[in-house]
Design a protein around this motif. Structure first.
Motif, PDB file in Angstrom:
ATOM      1  N   ALA A  94       0.836  -1.200   0.000  1.00 39.06           N
ATOM      2  CA  ALA A  94       0.000   0.000   0.000  1.00 39.06           C
ATOM      3  C   ALA A  94       0.870   1.249   0.000  1.00 39.06           C
ATOM      4  O   ALA A  94       0.581   2.226  -0.710  1.00 39.06           O
ATOM      5  N   GLY A  95       1.948   1.211   0.779  1.00 39.43           N
ATOM      6  CA  GLY A  95       2.858   2.360   0.819  1.00 39.43           C
ATOM      7  C   GLY A  95       3.516   2.608  -0.520  1.00 39.43           C
ATOM      8  O   GLY A  95       3.677   3.766  -0.941  1.00 39.43           O
ATOM      9  N   SER A  96       3.894   1.545  -1.201  1.00 40.85           N
ATOM     10  CA  SER A  96       4.502   1.691  -2.527  1.00 40.85           C
ATOM     11  C   SER A  96       3.503   2.297  -3.509  1.00 40.85           C
ATOM     12  O   SER A  96       3.864   3.135  -4.352  1.00 40.85           O
ATOM     13  N   LEU A  97       2.237   1.894  -3.401  1.00 45.32           N
ATOM     14  CA  LEU A  97       1.204   2.465  -4.253  1.00 45.32           C
ATOM     15  C   LEU A  97       1.007   3.945  -3.963  1.00 45.32           C
ATOM     16  O   LEU A  97       0.931   4.771  -4.888  1.00 45.32           O
ATOM     17  N   PHE A  98       0.952   4.299  -2.669  1.00 49.06           N
ATOM     18  CA  PHE A  98       0.784   5.706  -2.298  1.00 49.06           C
ATOM     19  C   PHE A  98       1.971   6.538  -2.770  1.00 49.06           C
ATOM     20  O   PHE A  98       1.802   7.672  -3.246  1.00 49.06           O
ATOM     21  N   ALA A  99       3.190   5.986  -2.651  1.00 48.00           N
ATOM     22  CA  ALA A  99       4.385   6.708  -3.097  1.00 48.00           C
ATOM     23  C   ALA A  99       4.354   6.923  -4.608  1.00 48.00           C
ATOM     24  O   ALA A  99       4.775   7.973  -5.113  1.00 48.00           O
ATOM     25  N   TRP A 100       3.856   5.924  -5.336  1.00 50.28           N
ATOM     26  CA  TRP A 100       3.752   6.057  -6.787  1.00 50.28           C
ATOM     27  C   TRP A 100       2.695   7.098  -7.167  1.00 50.28           C
ATOM     28  O   TRP A 100       2.890   7.890  -8.100  1.00 50.28           O
ATOM     29  N   LEU A 101       1.587   7.116  -6.432  1.00 47.11           N
ATOM     30  CA  LEU A 101       0.503   8.047  -6.752  1.00 47.11           C
ATOM     31  C   LEU A 101       0.875   9.500  -6.456  1.00 47.11           C
ATOM     32  O   LEU A 101       0.602  10.394  -7.244  1.00 47.11           O
ATOM     33  N   PHE A 102       1.510   9.712  -5.305  1.00 48.14           N
ATOM     34  CA  PHE A 102       1.748  11.083  -4.853  1.00 48.14           C
ATOM     35  C   PHE A 102       3.162  11.581  -5.090  1.00 48.14           C
ATOM     36  O   PHE A 102       3.419  12.781  -5.014  1.00 48.14           O
ATOM     37  N   GLY A 103       4.085  10.663  -5.340  1.00 49.69           N
ATOM     38  CA  GLY A 103       5.437  11.082  -5.672  1.00 49.69           C
ATOM     39  C   GLY A 103       6.298  11.362  -4.453  1.00 49.69           C
ATOM     40  O   GLY A 103       5.810  11.536  -3.326  1.00 49.69           O
ATOM     41  N   HIS A 104       7.599  11.414  -4.682  1.00 50.80           N
ATOM     42  CA  HIS A 104       8.574  11.599  -3.611  1.00 50.80           C
ATOM     43  C   HIS A 104       8.407  12.946  -2.920  1.00 50.80           C
ATOM     44  O   HIS A 104       8.711  13.079  -1.728  1.00 50.80           O
ATOM     45  N   ALA A 105       7.916  13.940  -3.638  1.00 54.10           N
ATOM     46  CA  ALA A 105       7.783  15.276  -3.051  1.00 54.10           C
ATOM     47  C   ALA A 105       6.664  15.352  -2.022  1.00 54.10           C
ATOM     48  O   ALA A 105       6.576  16.319  -1.273  1.00 54.10           O
ATOM     49  N   SER A 106       5.812  14.346  -1.984  1.00 54.47           N
ATOM     50  CA  SER A 106       4.673  14.361  -1.058  1.00 54.47           C
ATOM     51  C   SER A 106       4.798  13.273  -0.004  1.00 54.47           C
ATOM     52  O   SER A 106       3.805  12.646   0.384  1.00 54.47           O
ATOM     53  N   LEU A 107       6.018  13.024   0.490  1.00 54.81           N
ATOM     54  CA  LEU A 107       6.227  11.965   1.469  1.00 54.81           C
ATOM     55  C   LEU A 107       5.423  12.142   2.758  1.00 54.81           C
ATOM     56  O   LEU A 107       4.975  11.151   3.337  1.00 54.81           O
ATOM     57  N   PRO A 108       5.228  13.379   3.258  1.00 54.36           N
ATOM     58  CA  PRO A 108       4.374  13.519   4.443  1.00 54.36           C
ATOM     59  C   PRO A 108       2.969  12.982   4.205  1.00 54.36           C
ATOM     60  O   PRO A 108       2.403  12.291   5.057  1.00 54.36           O
ATOM     61  N   PHE A 138      -1.102   8.415   4.753  1.00 53.99           N
ATOM     62  CA  PHE A 138      -1.926   7.385   4.135  1.00 53.99           C
ATOM     63  C   PHE A 138      -1.466   5.983   4.554  1.00 53.99           C
ATOM     64  O   PHE A 138      -2.297   5.082   4.763  1.00 53.99           O
ATOM     65  N   ILE A 139      -0.159   5.778   4.672  1.00 51.93           N
ATOM     66  CA  ILE A 139       0.356   4.472   5.084  1.00 51.93           C
ATOM     67  C   ILE A 139      -0.116   4.128   6.494  1.00 51.93           C
ATOM     68  O   ILE A 139      -0.627   3.029   6.754  1.00 51.93           O
ATOM     69  N   VAL A 140       0.041   5.069   7.423  1.00 53.56           N
ATOM     70  CA  VAL A 140      -0.365   4.820   8.809  1.00 53.56           C
ATOM     71  C   VAL A 140      -1.880   4.666   8.905  1.00 53.56           C
ATOM     72  O   VAL A 140      -2.386   3.827   9.665  1.00 53.56           O
ATOM     73  N   ALA A 141      -2.618   5.444   8.118  1.00 49.07           N
ATOM     74  CA  ALA A 141      -4.077   5.319   8.113  1.00 49.07           C
ATOM     75  C   ALA A 141      -4.481   3.928   7.620  1.00 49.07           C
ATOM     76  O   ALA A 141      -5.377   3.287   8.203  1.00 49.07           O
ATOM     77  N   PHE A 142      -3.830   3.450   6.567  1.00 47.41           N
ATOM     78  CA  PHE A 142      -4.114   2.099   6.075  1.00 47.41           C
ATOM     79  C   PHE A 142      -3.745   1.062   7.121  1.00 47.41           C
ATOM     80  O   PHE A 142      -4.475   0.075   7.333  1.00 47.41           O
ATOM     81  N   TRP A 143      -2.626   1.250   7.791  1.00 46.71           N
ATOM     82  CA  TRP A 143      -2.149   0.347   8.830  1.00 46.71           C
ATOM     83  C   TRP A 143      -3.194   0.220   9.948  1.00 46.71           C
ATOM     84  O   TRP A 143      -3.525  -0.882  10.390  1.00 46.71           O
ATOM     85  N   ILE A 144      -3.709   1.356  10.381  1.00 48.11           N
ATOM     86  CA  ILE A 144      -4.725   1.352  11.434  1.00 48.11           C
ATOM     87  C   ILE A 144      -6.000   0.681  10.945  1.00 48.11           C
ATOM     88  O   ILE A 144      -6.605  -0.140  11.648  1.00 48.11           O
ATOM     89  N   TYR A 145      -6.406   1.015   9.724  1.00 46.47           N
ATOM     90  CA  TYR A 145      -7.629   0.427   9.178  1.00 46.47           C
ATOM     91  C   TYR A 145      -7.498  -1.092   9.045  1.00 46.47           C
ATOM     92  O   TYR A 145      -8.434  -1.840   9.349  1.00 46.47           O
ATOM     93  N   ALA A 146      -6.331  -1.541   8.577  1.00 49.78           N
ATOM     94  CA  ALA A 146      -6.137  -2.970   8.333  1.00 49.78           C
ATOM     95  C   ALA A 146      -6.209  -3.796   9.608  1.00 49.78           C
ATOM     96  O   ALA A 146      -6.489  -4.995   9.564  1.00 49.78           O
ATOM     97  N   THR A 147      -5.971  -3.166  10.764  1.00 46.78           N
ATOM     98  CA  THR A 147      -6.074  -3.866  12.044  1.00 46.78           C
ATOM     99  C   THR A 147      -7.385  -3.554  12.761  1.00 46.78           C
ATOM    100  O   THR A 147      -7.602  -4.028  13.879  1.00 46.78           O
ATOM    101  N   GLY A 148      -8.246  -2.770  12.141  1.00 42.27           N
ATOM    102  CA  GLY A 148      -9.500  -2.400  12.774  1.00 42.27           C
ATOM    103  C   GLY A 148      -9.309  -1.525  13.995  1.00 42.27           C
ATOM    104  O   GLY A 148     -10.215  -1.436  14.843  1.00 42.27           O
ATOM    105  N   ALA A 149      -8.162  -0.867  14.110  1.00 40.45           N
ATOM    106  CA  ALA A 149      -7.820  -0.018  15.266  1.00 40.45           C
ATOM    107  C   ALA A 149      -7.884  -0.803  16.576  1.00 40.45           C
ATOM    108  O   ALA A 149      -7.968  -0.213  17.654  1.00 40.45           O
ATOM    109  N   LEU A 150      -7.833  -2.134  16.496  1.00 40.77           N
ATOM    110  CA  LEU A 150      -7.945  -2.982  17.683  1.00 40.77           C
ATOM    111  C   LEU A 150      -6.824  -2.706  18.679  1.00 40.77           C
ATOM    112  O   LEU A 150      -7.066  -2.526  19.885  1.00 40.77           O
ATOM    113  N   HIS A 151      -5.605  -2.669  18.193  1.00 35.13           N
ATOM    114  CA  HIS A 151      -4.461  -2.479  19.085  1.00 35.13           C
ATOM    115  C   HIS A 151      -4.386  -1.037  19.570  1.00 35.13           C
ATOM    116  O   HIS A 151      -3.978  -0.787  20.713  1.00 35.13           O
ATOM    117  N   LEU A 152      -4.780  -0.109  18.730  1.00 29.92           N
ATOM    118  CA  LEU A 152      -4.785   1.300  19.132  1.00 29.92           C
ATOM    119  C   LEU A 152      -5.777   1.523  20.266  1.00 29.92           C
ATOM    120  O   LEU A 152      -5.530   2.319  21.175  1.00 29.92           O
TER     121      LEU A 152
END
Length: 251
Positions: free
Chosen positions: A47-61, A66-80
């Motif tokens: 997912a991170g590689s896809l986001f990096a391809w979509l937004f480019g190196h200049a938009s790393l923030p 998006f990577i962390v948001a996907f990470w949280i979503y993929a776990t259902g925020a259970l651990h958070l």
């Protein structure tokens, strides 16, 4: 295979077969936690590689968010959720019984909110800097490290909720299961992130052990919330250690 699907269905939002949506195999599911962590890590990396391809190196923030948001979503925020509950309980500065009562409360307090914000900011900042250093692939190993540390906690530290979801898990974490999964997480850490990954994994195990000793003294043992908090804290620590190592400050 039910135990494997139990692990997948509990730790992630990944789809599982309908026949596995029962408690059959639940107590044996921990032996698959690091493997599920590795699958989760690969999904986060892709997912991170896809986001990096979509937004480019200049938009790393933005990519990191998006990577962390996907990470949280993929776990259902259970651990958070466990991280926030533990922060509320420990942050209350109350005795053991009252702290446990606060942790069971479905409402989130100020300490929980602040703890979640700080953790998410740390993850986003670390992911951004890892991506900038060309270390985005190392994300694939981080969830496996954290879930291997969870297995050690299940094995070595008491679970204090008699009727909690984790009450029957310890019996499924035999020394052989612990060894095989430790080797799996170690191999994944080295194969994906090299020696930096091995050092990060060692740091996670050490921190998890110290965390467990503190929780036993403070609360008497672990709860389901503490398990979730351990995963979140271990993932964040692994990211920070990888960042420091890849930045060349220690190596």
């Amino acid at each position: 295979m039910n135990a494997f699907w139990q692990a997948v269905g509990f730790l992630t939002r990944f789809p599982v077969p309908k026949r596995a949506q029962t408690l059959e195999g639940w107590n044996g599911s921990p032996k698959y936690y690091p493997l599920v962590g590795l699958l989760l890590g690969l999904a986060v990396w892709l997912a991170g590689s896809l986001f990096a391809w979509l937004f480019g190196h200049a938009s790393l923030p933005l990519v990191a968010v998006f990577i962390v948001a996907f990470w949280i979503y993929a776990t259902g925020a259970l651990h958070l959720d466990g991280w926030m509950d533990l922060a509320d309980g420990l942050g209350s500065q109350r005795g053991r019984e009252r702290a446990l009562e606060i942790m069971k409360d479905s409402r989130v307090g100020a300490m929980g909110v602040v703890a979640a914000i700080v953790l998410i900011l740390l993850k986003v900042a670390a992911v951004q800097q890892l991506a900038a250093a060309g270390g985005l692939a190392s994300l694939a190993a981080v969830p496996a490290m954290a879930r291997a540390a969870l297995l050690a906690a299940i094995r070595f530290f008491p679970y204090i909720q008699q009727n909690g979801l984790g009450s029957g898990l310890r019996g499924g974490v035999t020394p052989a299961v612990l060894l095989v999964n430790g080797l799996l997480a170690l191999a994944a850490s080295f194969g994906i992130a090299g020696w930096q990954g091995v050092i990060a994994f060692a740091a996670v195990l050490l921190a998890g052990w110290l965390f467990g000793l503190y929780l036993v003294r403070r609360l008497g043992g672990f709860t389901g919330d503490v398990y979730g908090a351990l995963i979140e804290g271990a993932e964040t620590l692994a990211l920070l250690v990888l960042l420091v190592l890849m930045d060349g400050r220690l190596l």
